[in-house]
Design an enzyme around this catalytic site. Structure first.
Site, PDB file in Angstrom:
ATOM      1  N   MET A  95       6.286  -6.191   0.662  1.00 38.16           N
ATOM      2  CA  MET A  95       4.964  -5.834   1.160  1.00 38.16           C
ATOM      3  C   MET A  95       4.168  -5.053   0.108  1.00 38.16           C
ATOM      4  SD  MET A  95       4.785  -7.251   4.123  1.00 38.16           S
ATOM      5  CE  MET A  95       3.593  -6.485   5.229  1.00 38.16           C
TER       6      MET A  95
ATOM      7  N   HIS B 255       2.623  -0.696  -3.506  1.00 35.06           N
ATOM      8  CA  HIS B 255       3.089  -0.992  -2.158  1.00 35.06           C
ATOM      9  C   HIS B 255       1.954  -0.864  -1.145  1.00 35.06           C
ATOM     10  CE1 HIS B 255       5.642  -1.113   1.421  1.00 35.06           C
ATOM     11  NE2 HIS B 255       6.483  -1.755   0.610  1.00 35.06           N
ATOM     12  N   HIS B 256       1.969  -1.773  -0.155  1.00 36.06           N
ATOM     13  CA  HIS B 256       0.903  -1.819   0.841  1.00 36.06           C
ATOM     14  C   HIS B 256       0.873  -0.562   1.706  1.00 36.06           C
ATOM     15  CE1 HIS B 256      -2.181  -3.444   3.248  1.00 36.06           C
ATOM     16  NE2 HIS B 256      -1.794  -4.694   3.300  1.00 36.06           N
ATOM     17  N   SER B 257       1.995   0.171   1.761  1.00 37.91           N
ATOM     18  CA  SER B 257       1.985   1.423   2.523  1.00 37.91           C
ATOM     19  C   SER B 257       1.179   2.498   1.796  1.00 37.91           C
ATOM     20  CB  SER B 257       3.413   1.920   2.764  1.00 37.91           C
ATOM     21  OG  SER B 257       4.058   2.153   1.525  1.00 37.91           O
TER      22      SER B 257
END
Lengths: 466, 466
Positions: A21, A139-141
């Site tokens: 992700m 990272h998408h977070s």
């Protein structure tokens, strides 16, 4: 330690080895007059290594080392191991663009280490045309794809003589931005207005697309409200909608934004519509080549702003579903059907109150959160076949320490059941298409590039709309 | 589909994103007279791409795409996507060995895709000394580290004029080997005898080290037998015995095997003992630098053959535990203690029946299988601090299509609680040390190389043993 909202932690929870992700960006730069590609690459490397005061966003990492769940807080590292996060390589001969795309494909499938801040910057030389590439992975977070692009753009200047360029994580950029905001209020520069608007629009888009289970309840409440019709449709099952592995295939190319605008003016459609029409024609050809063109039309999900234009106050963004009319062979009829579909979707959405619109977007997007449940992809109905995003950026030429930005391509995330993602960014007069796909499931993905050109040519050949 | 024994599937089950279970090898080649590094790299690339008849071992992949468990069978792919598995890159300037080691470090942490055969071959140019490197990565469920090294060696020839070199996965190698075996029986060539012996020794070592839960019951039965004393000791807790992330740090260097042999002759110890003594001195210095030298000695686990020497019949290999005497400052006393420890461990082991010996090895190794259970590493006693392996290879000079092999270094697997692994291979007159460690947990790992040289020099300076 810092509390992690579900809109961030869900990207950690949903991540599997088959579905990393992280989002990426690929930027190409032309060395400035008298500068060799080696000198530019070394300049980037040296300035990156010198940017040791790292902004908090690029120092944070999940606080818990557990494998399965429970990512509820961020912690911040004080020292960043640049020898790990900054990577410099030279492509082998002949150094064609396809060698660069292969490098990105090979590296975009690898998970980021969660025991350290989750980003990498790859400085890439060896292109025979003398350009130098920067491939970044975040990272998408930490950020959504568009914020990542915006952060990259903030390292650039409209002034070719500006020699203050630095790395995207440099605290200095945060300070410069604060200073500029304080000084420019209330009159913002054109550039910062546009990038801010694009940024806030898509920060929210990322949240809506990812809000998942938390929003499902709101969505249910919205549906009980009964004053709008949910446009959830059954999308056909195609090769785009398979279970995927971690290996990736990346294709990218740009077109002059003026070509897209001219085609749009002639057909009385927006640039967004032109992008959908290009993708529709290209996917029709691609699927036909693989004997997989469904009888019903493909359905695309697109993030759109709820505001007409220029109105930057807030997060009013939602997903609309667009019938791509891939079942229509005639280019003119297909384009007319796409125009009708996007217009009606937007009309419905614009009548909604903001919360309802957000609810609608969340309702469309929520199945993504279940994508990693085994068997879900094969047996569940889906609302759309792929996500297509258009991320506007500044129109002016941009420079990094005098090196001109010559291309900017988003590298997004394929998911279980959504093996392809197309994201377009318009920067410095070019529309850069980034097409990322699951490698084993989508062979010959690069042919889409040829098909996109064909579709645009067909669009240009149509008689002007009345 | 093909049944997968537990000795293979356990490496898939034990794998986590922090603990990738692939082994690697780094080989360095000198281009032949008149050949440029570019020509050699392109020769490797072309022959690799031409080797399209891939042996079954390099076509198989786990049959089930599930994430969690149930890897019980292999399936075989017919077509291999070489654009994914073969990677060619050039190192950035200055192209020092440390730039090569950094590349290996950066790439050894990335998981292999389970939806395709689990191996990669990286062809690396750009070393300023003109050598060309080959870094290979193969999943431990497919081969153990030593078999991987043996397979790489099979692509090499003792004849510098041999121009039939190919890729390690080429079916042609399997056919050539069968033909040679048939022709040479009963008189085998020196080379094939040695490589076969080394191979079978360590095939078994890999199985024992990994046999885990399946062997636990046998181990328990063995312990009830009461006719041997299990040498399980409590190893001290050090920085080598932490929970790890996926990022890696790799250091490698070689020493003339003749230097190790001479030191061994003078001290009346085996080359294995010399290697342990070098590692002991080096780890003592490394841990002291980080204020982490424990009061008790480090304990190493080493795979050894149960047969005196040359006797190649079967899998009689076990793990022994060696007191490294890192608590002794005086080099002479330390070396004496190591000699005593390895001699007594081997003496005990040689008295055992083969099954008992295997059981002993399994009992030592079984905690590895529990390493991924959260909390296990922090709270459980351990029998050893690190694994040190010595893998003998052929002594003659070896060539790949005329390019001389100039270095061969194993790249093994750090695990939860075992953050460092040292594997040595002796090939073509050199002992190549490959030291792999968890990156964040083991800073400045490369200093071990200097300490290894210091320890060898100290050993050479000792008065000869009586």
């Amino acid at each position: 330690m810092q509390y992690m909202p579900v809109t961030e932690s869900m990207f950690l929870i949903a991540e599997t080895r088959d579905q990393p992700m992280h989002v990426g960006g690929l930027q190409l730069f032309i060395p400035r007059e008298g500068q060799t590609p080696e000198e530019l690459a070394d300049d980037v490397s040296q300035r990156f290594h010198a940017a040791t005061e790292v902004s908090p966003m690029f120092r944070r990492r999940p606080a818990t080392p557990a494998q399965v769940a429970g990512y509820t807080a961020w912690t911040e590292d004080d020292e960043i191991d640049f020898d790990y996060h900054i990577r410099q390589i030279i492509l082998p001969r002949p150094g064609e663009v396809k060698d660069l795309l292969r490098y990105v494909s090979q590296n975009h499938g690898a998970l980021l280490d969660r025991r350290r801040p989750m980003w990498e910057a790859h400085i890439i030389e060896g292109l025979q045309d003398g350009r130098v590439a920067l491939y970044t992975k975040v990272h998408h977070s930490v950020v959504d794809g568009v914020t990542a692009l915006r952060l990259l753009q903030r390292t650039l200047s409209t002034d070719p003589d500006d020699r203050s360029a630095t790395a995207f994580w440099d605290m200095e950029l945060v300070r410069r931005r604060r200073k500029r905001k304080a000084a420019e209020k209330p009159e913002k520069s054109l550039l910062s207005t546009i990038t801010d608007a694009a940024g806030s629009v898509v920060d929210a888009a990322g949240q809506v697309a990812g809000i998942g289970p938390a929003a499902a309840k709101i969505a249910a409440a919205g549906l009980l409200d009964k004053n709008y019709v949910a446009p959830l449709q059954m999308a056909p099952t195609t090769m785009l909608n398979q279970s995927i592995g971690s290996a990736r295939r990346f294709a990218a190319q740009d077109w002059p934004i003026e070509r897209l605008r001219a085609a749009g003016r002639a057909q009385k459609m927006t640039v967004n519509d032109v992008i959908v029409a290009m993708c529709a024609g290209a996917l029709r050809s691609y699927l036909a080549e693989h004997d997989d063109l469904p009888e019903e039309s493909l359905i695309a999900a697109m993030p759109v702003s709820l505001h007409a234009d220029g109105d930057a106050d807030g997060n009013a963004v939602t997903l609309i579903s667009v019938r791509m009319a891939t079942d229509i062979a005639d280019p003119g009829e297909r384009v007319a059907a796409i125009k009708a579909s996007t217009a009606s979707a937007k009309k419905v959405v614009r009548k909604l109150k903001p919360l309802q619109a957000l609810t609608l977007g969340a309702a469309m997007g929520w199945p993504l959160a279940f994508a990693t449940v085994p068997g879900f992809v094969q047996y569940s109905p889906r609302g759309f076949n792929l996500m297509i995003s258009n991320v506007p950026g500044p129109d002016e030429d941009l420079y990094w320490n005098g090196a001109k930005l010559d291309g900017c391509y988003p590298v997004s995330i394929p998911m279980e059941g959504l093996a392809m993602n197309i994201t377009v960014t318009t920067v410095a007069g070019k529309a850069g298409f980034g097409i990322i796909g699951a490698r084993a499931q989508l062979p010959s993905l690069q042919k889409i590039l040829t098909h996109l050109e064909t579709a645009l040519t067909e669009l240009e050949a149509l008689p002007p709309a009345e």
